[in-house]
Design an enzyme around this catalytic site. Structure first.
Site, PDB file in Angstrom:
ATOM      1  N   GLU A  26      -6.032 -10.711  -1.741  1.00  0.00           N
ATOM      2  CA  GLU A  26      -7.054 -10.505  -0.322  1.00  0.00           C
ATOM      3  C   GLU A  26      -8.309 -10.415  -0.578  1.00  0.00           C
ATOM      4  OE1 GLU A  26      -5.504  -7.379   2.108  1.00  0.00           O
ATOM      5  OE2 GLU A  26      -3.486  -7.566   1.650  1.00  0.00           O
ATOM      6  N   GLU A  72       0.775  -1.333   0.006  1.00  0.00           N
ATOM      7  CA  GLU A  72       0.101  -0.088   0.020  1.00  0.00           C
ATOM      8  C   GLU A  72       0.847   1.229  -0.034  1.00  0.00           C
ATOM      9  OE1 GLU A  72      -2.747  -0.441   3.260  1.00  0.00           O
ATOM     10  OE2 GLU A  72      -3.429  -2.395   2.419  1.00  0.00           O
TER      11      GLU A  72
HETATM   12  O1  G3I Z   1      -4.218  -7.724  18.723  1.00  0.00           O
HETATM   13  C1  G3I Z   1      -5.191  -7.055  19.434  1.00  0.00           C
HETATM   14  C2  G3I Z   1      -5.650  -7.518  20.436  1.00  0.00           C
HETATM   15  O2  G3I Z   1      -4.626  -7.839  21.440  1.00  0.00           O
HETATM   16  C3  G3I Z   1      -6.963  -6.860  21.176  1.00  0.00           C
HETATM   17  O3  G3I Z   1      -7.485  -7.467  22.016  1.00  0.00           O
HETATM   18  C4  G3I Z   1      -8.193  -6.528  20.131  1.00  0.00           C
HETATM   19  C5  G3I Z   1      -9.337  -5.824  20.455  1.00  0.00           C
HETATM   20  O4  G3I Z   1      -9.724  -4.953  19.408  1.00  0.00           O
HETATM   21  O5  G3I Z   1      -7.388  -6.131  18.869  1.00  0.00           O
HETATM   22  C6  G3I Z   1      -6.291  -6.913  18.311  1.00  0.00           C
HETATM   23  O6  G3I Z   1      -5.617  -6.210  17.278  1.00  0.00           O
HETATM   24  C7  G3I Z   1      -6.636  -6.181  16.033  1.00  0.00           C
HETATM   25  C8  G3I Z   1      -5.855  -7.006  15.073  1.00  0.00           C
HETATM   26  O7  G3I Z   1      -6.389  -6.860  13.776  1.00  0.00           O
HETATM   27  C9  G3I Z   1      -5.454  -8.426  15.547  1.00  0.00           C
HETATM   28  O8  G3I Z   1      -6.750  -9.062  15.267  1.00  0.00           O
HETATM   29  C10 G3I Z   1      -6.865  -4.797  15.687  1.00  0.00           C
HETATM   30  O9  G3I Z   1      -7.946  -4.418  16.635  1.00  0.00           O
HETATM   31  C11 G3I Z   1      -7.742  -4.731  14.298  1.00  0.00           C
HETATM   32  O10 G3I Z   1      -7.749  -3.423  13.896  1.00  0.00           O
HETATM   33  C12 G3I Z   1      -6.631  -5.785  13.233  1.00  0.00           C
HETATM   34  O11 G3I Z   1      -7.336  -5.681  12.133  1.00  0.00           O
HETATM   35  C13 G3I Z   1      -6.415  -5.984  10.957  1.00  0.00           C
HETATM   36  C14 G3I Z   1      -6.196  -4.923   9.983  1.00  0.00           C
HETATM   37  O12 G3I Z   1      -5.564  -5.542   8.853  1.00  0.00           O
HETATM   38  C15 G3I Z   1      -5.455  -3.946  10.512  1.00  0.00           C
HETATM   39  O13 G3I Z   1      -4.819  -3.058   9.499  1.00  0.00           O
HETATM   40  C16 G3I Z   1      -7.260  -7.144  10.188  1.00  0.00           C
HETATM   41  O14 G3I Z   1      -7.506  -8.422  11.278  1.00  0.00           O
HETATM   42  C17 G3I Z   1      -6.678  -7.936   8.963  1.00  0.00           C
HETATM   43  O15 G3I Z   1      -7.412  -8.409   8.225  1.00  0.00           O
HETATM   44  C18 G3I Z   1      -6.176  -6.285   8.137  1.00  0.00           C
HETATM   45  O16 G3I Z   1      -5.701  -6.830   7.110  1.00  0.00           O
HETATM   46  C19 G3I Z   1      -5.566  -5.926   6.107  1.00  0.00           C
HETATM   47  C20 G3I Z   1      -4.034  -6.429   5.348  1.00  0.00           C
HETATM   48  O17 G3I Z   1      -2.951  -6.460   6.178  1.00  0.00           O
HETATM   49  C21 G3I Z   1      -3.588  -5.292   4.181  1.00  0.00           C
HETATM   50  N1  G3I Z   1      -4.571  -4.851   3.446  1.00  0.00           N
HETATM   51  C22 G3I Z   1      -5.917  -4.488   4.103  1.00  0.00           C
HETATM   52  C23 G3I Z   1      -6.469  -5.856   4.958  1.00  0.00           C
HETATM   53  C24 G3I Z   1      -7.879  -5.176   5.457  1.00  0.00           C
HETATM   54  O18 G3I Z   1      -7.703  -4.222   6.315  1.00  0.00           O
END
Ligand code: G3I
Length: 371
Positions: free
Chosen positions: A261, A156
């Protein structure tokens, strides 16, 4: 051939196909065309969700880590690395003979602030940040050399208008941070495939910027194997013609094109434009979350038709496309239940909340069988 495809697609859309046998799998149906992958959370690769892990092993021949290999996960502090979850992820893939993807090395998001600051909290200089990037990539890619087959090296880097995103990487290092990241990854594992990965490259301005970027990198001899179209799509966006043109444009440069994705958002749009920019957030009201009790048949069918059309275009480009990866396994775990608004009930994938194949799954299988 053409007739067979039309008949099959119509039958699938009308729900008239014979029930698919238990042995029907995505990886089996697409074996002769391209790999089919899924992004995994820890419940799958640790097998704490045993049924989920069984489903993944049966259906997919490639995996991506949804979060386990991001900088904040493996390198949370300057004091060192935390490889536990990433090790289990790679182990799961290797044990099950899958094509294991690393995601991602250089990104503006999910990278801790310390990476860009010195001990006093002041912005780092170019040489010091390049050194940190080098050390990180050598440690992470080097650890999994020969086991992770392909890396999303830069994720990105482009804005919607096709110019480079004003990330700390660009501000501190300059434009060549992208080339440097690829060089370091190649140094760490000369045999790994190396990817540039982004969303919304189907939009004209961003695609133009992306094509220019990849053209320049290739002209400089930077080892880019493929461009990843993330494929965070909706029912109505982007057009199939735009997906088709985007694959054609990047393949013409001499790189492969992977769909990295894939998912299809079925809920009403709550942001001004379709975007997978993780900084976008929106409020959700009842109007924007209409299917909490289940996806109605009409929308289920639209989703199946949308997936069929997408896979038709991927199959058309099977000389360019080597992998199509879905961003998740079942609707239950999809990030789209919480993006761009939190707490909605979305249905973007091929398996429902219980892990059962949806009509969209049958439609995707149908496309492979009609070839
Ligand atoms: O790890 C913490 C955990 O400790 C906490 O309890 C919990 C409470 O909300 O949050 C956890 O973190 C989350 C993390 O995923 C792991 O599960 C974050 O809140 C959440 O925002 C994060 O989201 C990820 C996102 O990337 C963040 O940028 C999604 O799972 C993941 O699917 C998404 O993937 C991205 C690709 O890497 C790049 N392209 C876009 C795609 C979708 O956003």
């Amino acid at each position: 051939m053409f007739c067979k495809r039309i008949v099959l697609a119509t039958m699938v859309a009308a729900g008239l196909t014979a029930p698919l046998g238990a042995q029907t799998t995505l990886k089996g149906a697409y074996h002769d065309f391209f790999r089919i992958g899924a992004a995994l959370g820890p419940e799958y690769f640790t097998e704490s969700d045993a049924a989920g892990a069984t489903l993944v092993k049966a259906q997919f021949d490639s995996i991506s880590p949804e979060n386990a290999l991001k900088w904040e996960s493996v390198h949370p502090s300057p004091q060192g690395f935390h490889f536990g979850p990433a090790d289990s992820y790679v182990e799961f893939g290797v044990k099950n003979h899958m094509f294991v993807i690393g995601h991602c090395l250089v990104w503006h998001s999910q990278t801790p602030r310390w990476v860009f600051e010195d001990e006093q909290g002041k912005p780092l200089g170019r040489e010091e940040l390049l050194r940190r990037m080098h050390d990180h990539i050598l440690a992470v890619v080097g650890r999994y050399r020969g086991r992770v087959s392909g890396w999303d090296v830069v994720n990105e880097a482009l804005d919607e208008d096709g110019t480079l995103r004003q990330s700390p990487w660009l501000r501190i290092i300059g434009e060549d941070y992208i080339a440097k990241a690829f060089e370091y990854a190649h140094e760490a594992d000369p045999k790994a495939e190396l990817y540039y990965n982004d969303y919304s490259l189907e939009n004209e301005a961003k695609r133009k910027g992306g094509v220019e970027l990849i053209r320049k990198l290739l002209a400089q001899g930077v080892p880019v194997t493929a461009v990843g179209l993330q494929g965070h799509y909706a029912l109505e966006w982007p057009s199939i013609e735009a997906v088709d043109a985007t694959i054609t444009a990047f393949h013409a440069l001499g790189v492969k094109v992977n769909i990295t994705e894939l998912d299809v958002d079925v809920l009403p749009r709550v942001t001004r434009t379709h975007t997978a920019d993780v900084s976008s957030r929106a409020e959700s009201g009842a109007d924007s979350n209409p299917y909490t009790a289940g996806l109605p048949a009409a929308q289920q069918q639209s989703l199946a038709e949308r997936y069929a059309a997408l896979f038709r275009v991927f199959l058309k480009h099977r000389d360019a496309v080597t992998r199509v990866t879905l961003w998740g396994v079942t609707d239950r775990g999809s990030w789209l239940n919480n993006f761009p608004a939190r707490g909605r009930t979305n249905y973007p994938l091929l398996f429902d909340r219980e892990g059962k194949p949806k009509p969209a799954f049958d439609a995707v299988i149908g496309e492979a069988r009609s070839r």
